[in-house]
Design a protein around this motif. Structure first.
Motif, mmCIF file in Angstrom:
data_model
loop_
_atom_site.group_PDB
_atom_site.id
_atom_site.type_symbol
_atom_site.label_atom_id
_atom_site.label_comp_id
_atom_site.label_asym_id
_atom_site.label_seq_id
_atom_site.Cartn_x
_atom_site.Cartn_y
_atom_site.Cartn_z
ATOM 1 N N HIS A 49 -44.551 -14.759 -3.306
ATOM 2 C CA HIS A 49 -44.357 -15.768 -2.258
ATOM 3 C C HIS A 49 -43.886 -17.094 -2.855
ATOM 4 N N LEU A 50 -44.489 -17.475 -3.985
ATOM 5 C CA LEU A 50 -44.107 -18.736 -4.637
ATOM 6 C C LEU A 50 -42.667 -18.675 -5.158
ATOM 7 N N LYS A 51 -42.307 -17.539 -5.749
ATOM 8 C CA LYS A 51 -40.952 -17.374 -6.278
ATOM 9 C C LYS A 51 -39.922 -17.363 -5.153
ATOM 10 N N SER A 52 -40.264 -16.751 -4.031
ATOM 11 C CA SER A 52 -39.360 -16.705 -2.884
ATOM 12 C C SER A 52 -39.116 -18.110 -2.339
ATOM 13 N N ALA A 53 -40.189 -18.895 -2.234
ATOM 14 C CA ALA A 53 -40.051 -20.278 -1.742
ATOM 15 C C ALA A 53 -39.204 -21.112 -2.701
ATOM 16 N N LEU A 83 -41.598 -19.075 6.305
ATOM 17 C CA LEU A 83 -42.286 -20.318 6.653
ATOM 18 C C LEU A 83 -43.627 -20.413 5.918
ATOM 19 N N TYR A 84 -44.332 -19.289 5.847
ATOM 20 C CA TYR A 84 -45.596 -19.244 5.120
ATOM 21 C C TYR A 84 -45.361 -19.525 3.637
ATOM 22 N N GLN A 85 -44.320 -18.963 3.086
ATOM 23 C CA GLN A 85 -44.030 -19.129 1.663
ATOM 24 C C GLN A 85 -43.748 -20.582 1.305
ATOM 25 N N GLU A 148 -58.378 -13.137 0.715
ATOM 26 C CA GLU A 148 -57.200 -13.266 -0.135
ATOM 27 C C GLU A 148 -56.191 -14.243 0.466
ATOM 28 N N ILE A 149 -55.444 -14.923 -0.394
ATOM 29 C CA ILE A 149 -54.416 -15.862 0.060
ATOM 30 C C ILE A 149 -53.163 -15.068 0.411
ATOM 31 N N ARG A 150 -53.013 -14.794 1.707
ATOM 32 C CA ARG A 150 -51.897 -13.980 2.195
ATOM 33 C C ARG A 150 -51.492 -14.464 3.584
ATOM 34 N N PRO A 151 -50.287 -14.113 4.040
ATOM 35 C CA PRO A 151 -49.845 -14.551 5.374
ATOM 36 C C PRO A 151 -50.681 -13.982 6.518
ATOM 37 N N HIS A 152 -51.499 -12.963 6.234
ATOM 38 C CA HIS A 152 -52.395 -12.412 7.257
ATOM 39 C C HIS A 152 -53.291 -13.505 7.847
ATOM 40 N N HIS A 191 -44.885 -14.208 9.507
ATOM 41 C CA HIS A 191 -45.375 -12.926 8.994
ATOM 42 C C HIS A 191 -44.730 -11.783 9.767
ATOM 43 N N SER A 192 -44.428 -10.706 9.065
ATOM 44 C CA SER A 192 -43.771 -9.559 9.701
ATOM 45 C C SER A 192 -44.676 -8.843 10.705
ATOM 46 N N LEU A 193 -46.006 -8.985 10.555
ATOM 47 C CA LEU A 193 -46.911 -8.325 11.486
ATOM 48 C C LEU A 193 -47.060 -9.087 12.806
ATOM 49 N N SER A 194 -46.144 -10.010 13.039
ATOM 50 C CA SER A 194 -46.089 -10.696 14.335
ATOM 51 C C SER A 194 -45.827 -9.719 15.470
ATOM 52 N N ILE A 195 -45.378 -8.512 15.126
ATOM 53 C CA ILE A 195 -45.157 -7.475 16.135
ATOM 54 C C ILE A 195 -46.460 -7.178 16.895
ATOM 55 N N LEU A 196 -47.606 -7.459 16.259
ATOM 56 C CA LEU A 196 -48.890 -7.241 16.924
ATOM 57 C C LEU A 196 -49.053 -8.170 18.130
#
Length: 377
Positions: A49-53, A83-85, A148-152, A191-196
Motif C-alpha cells: 500500500h505504501l509503495k503504491s501511494a 484513496l486508502y493508500q 491489522e492495518i488494512r483497508p477493511h 476498497h474493492s470489497l465496496s461491492i458489499l
C-alpha cells in the motif's frame, strides 16, 4: 421532608446508578477495543500500500498495470484502494505510532457505530440493561476480530453507515436515503470489497418487498444512484466487475484459496482438526458460538416475518463462510441484529412476567378476607 420528595430522591439516585452502569459498560468496551488495536504493525500488505501511494504521488496518475509483483509486470491492476493508500502513506510519514493509533481509533469508531445503530431500537427494556447486554455481546463478538492495518477497517465504517441509512429509511426517515450514493462513492475508491455495499442495498430492496408486499420505489431509485456512484472510479466498468473476479478466486477450490489462510472457511472441519485440543482456547470457538446465536436469531426473524433481517444474517453468514478474513463484516451486521433479537426475547419475558404478576394481584383482591361477613349466615 415529605413522603413524595423522599420517593423522588430515591428514584433520582436509582436512575443515576442505572445510567452509570450502562455508560461505564459501553465506555469500558470501547476502551478495551482501542487498547486491543494498539499492536505492532504486522500487516504484510502495508508495504504494498505504501509503495503504491509513493508511485502514484511520483507519477501523478493512478495505477493501471502491475509493476510490483514478480512475473506480473504489465498485467492489468485494479487498485481500488488508492484513496486508502494515500491516507495511510501520509499517516506513515507522520510516524508509525500515529498510524497505529489512527487505525485503533477507526476500529473503535466502527464498534461505536454498531452500538449507535442498536440504540435506535425502541424497547420497554430499561436503557441500562440494553447497554449492558450490548457490551456483553460485543465483548463476545470482538475477541476473534483482527486489528491489522488494512483497508477493511474503512470498509467496516462504510458498511455501518450504509446499514444506518437503510435502517433509518425502514423506520420512515426517508431523507436519509440521499446519503447512499455519497457513501458508495467514497467506499468504491477506498476498497474493492465496496461491492458489499451494493449487496446490502440489494438485500434491503428484496427484504422490504417481501415484508410490505410492494416495491419501495424511492429505495430502488437511490439504489440505482448508488450503483451509478460505484462506477465513478479510475477503472469505470472494470472497477465494478473486479470484485466479481475476486469472488471467483476465493469462492472456489483453487490454489489462491488453498494456500492463503485468511481465505479458508472458519467452518471447515480441517481447521478444527488442525487445532486439536487447542480449539477450545482458540478464537475459532467463539466464531462458531456466535454463528449458533446468529442462526437462532435468524429463525426467530423468519417466525416474526422480518425477512430483511433474515436475508442479512443469512448473507453475512455465507460471506463469513467464504473466508475468515470476512469476520469483521459479519460482526458489523450481525452484532446489532442478534443483540436486538435477544433484547426482544427479554422484553417478551418481562411482559409475560408482569401479566402473571398483575393477574395474581387481581385474584387476591377478588378473594374475601379471612373474617369477611358471610351474607348467608
Amino acid at each position: 421532608m415529605d413522603k413524595n420528595s423522599a420517593t423522588s430522591g430515591v428514584l433520582q439516585t436509582q436512575n443515576r446508578f442505572e445510567f452509570g452502569i450502562g455508560s461505564i459498560s459501553l465506555f469500558a468496551l470501547l476502551v478495551m477495543v482501542f487498547i486491543m488495536g494498539l499492536v505492532k504493525i504486522y500487516s504484510f500488505d502495508l508495504g504494498f500500500h505504501l509503495k503504491s501511494a509513493e508511485w502514484m504521488l511520483h507519477n501523478k496518475k493512478f495505477i493501471y498495470t502491475d509493476a510490483f509483483s514478480y512475473g506480473s509486470d504489465g498485467h492489468a491492476n485494479y487498485d481500488m484502494q488508492w484513496l486508502y493508500q494515500l491516507l495511510v502513506f501520509f499517516l506513515y510519514k507522520m510516524g508509525q505510532p500515529v498510524l497505529v493509533i489512527v487505525n485503533a481509533l477507526l476500529i473503535t469508531f466502527s464498534i461505536a457505530l454498531t452500538w449507535f445503530r442498536f440504540s435506535k431500537y425502541s424497547t420497554t427494556v430499561p436503557a441500562y440493561i440494553k447497554a449492558c447486554l450490548f457490551a456483553l455481546m460485543a465483548l463476545f463478538f470482538v475477541q476473534p476480530l483482527t486489528f491489522e492495518i488494512r483497508p477493511h477497517v474503512f470498509s467496516w465504517i462504510y458498511l455501518n453507515l450504509i446499514m444506518l441509512v437503510l435502517e433509518s429509511y425502514k423506520k420512515g426517515k426517508y431523507k436519509s436515503i440521499f446519503f447512499l450514493p455519497v457513501i458508495m462513492l467514497f467506499w468504491v475508491n477506498t476498497h474493492s470489497l465496496s461491492i458489499l455495499g451494493l449487496v446490502t442495498i440489494g438485500i434491503y430492496n428484496v427484504g422490504l418487498y417481501f415484508e410490505n408486499k410492494q416495491i419501495e420505489k424511492r429505495l430502488l431509485l437511490f439504489s440505482g444512484f448508488a450503483l451509478g456512484a460505484f462506477l465513478i472510479n479510475p477503472y469505470f466498468v472494470d472497477g465494478l466487475l473486479f470484485p466479481f473476479k475476486q469472488f471467483g478466486l476465493i469462492s472456489g477450490n483453487g490454489l489462491t484459496k488453498s494456500y492463503i489462510g485468511e481465505f479458508h472457511s472458519p467452518f471447515s472441519i480441517k481447521e478444527i482438526e488442525a487445532l486439536g485440543k487447542y480449539y477450545f482456547t482458540n478464537p475459532l470457538l467463539l466464531i462458531h458460538l456466535s454463528a449458533i446465536i446468529v442462526i437462532v436469531c435468524l429463525l426467530r426473524s423468519i417466525i416474526q416475518k422480518k425477512y430483511t433481517d433474515t436475508l442479512l444474517m443469512a448473507a453475512y453468514l455465507f460471506i463469513l463462510n467464504l473466508g475468515i478474513k470476512n469476520y469483521g463484516y459479519y460482526l458489523m451486521v450481525c452484532l446489532p441484529l442478534t443483540t436486538r433479537y435477544i433484547t426482544n426475547w427479554l422484553e417478551l419475558r418481562l411482559i409475560a412476567k408482569q401479566k402473571i404478576k398483575t393477574s395474581s394481584s387481581q385474584k387476591k383482591k377478588k378473594q374475601p378476607g379471612k373474617y369477611a361477613y358471610n351474607s348467608k349466615f
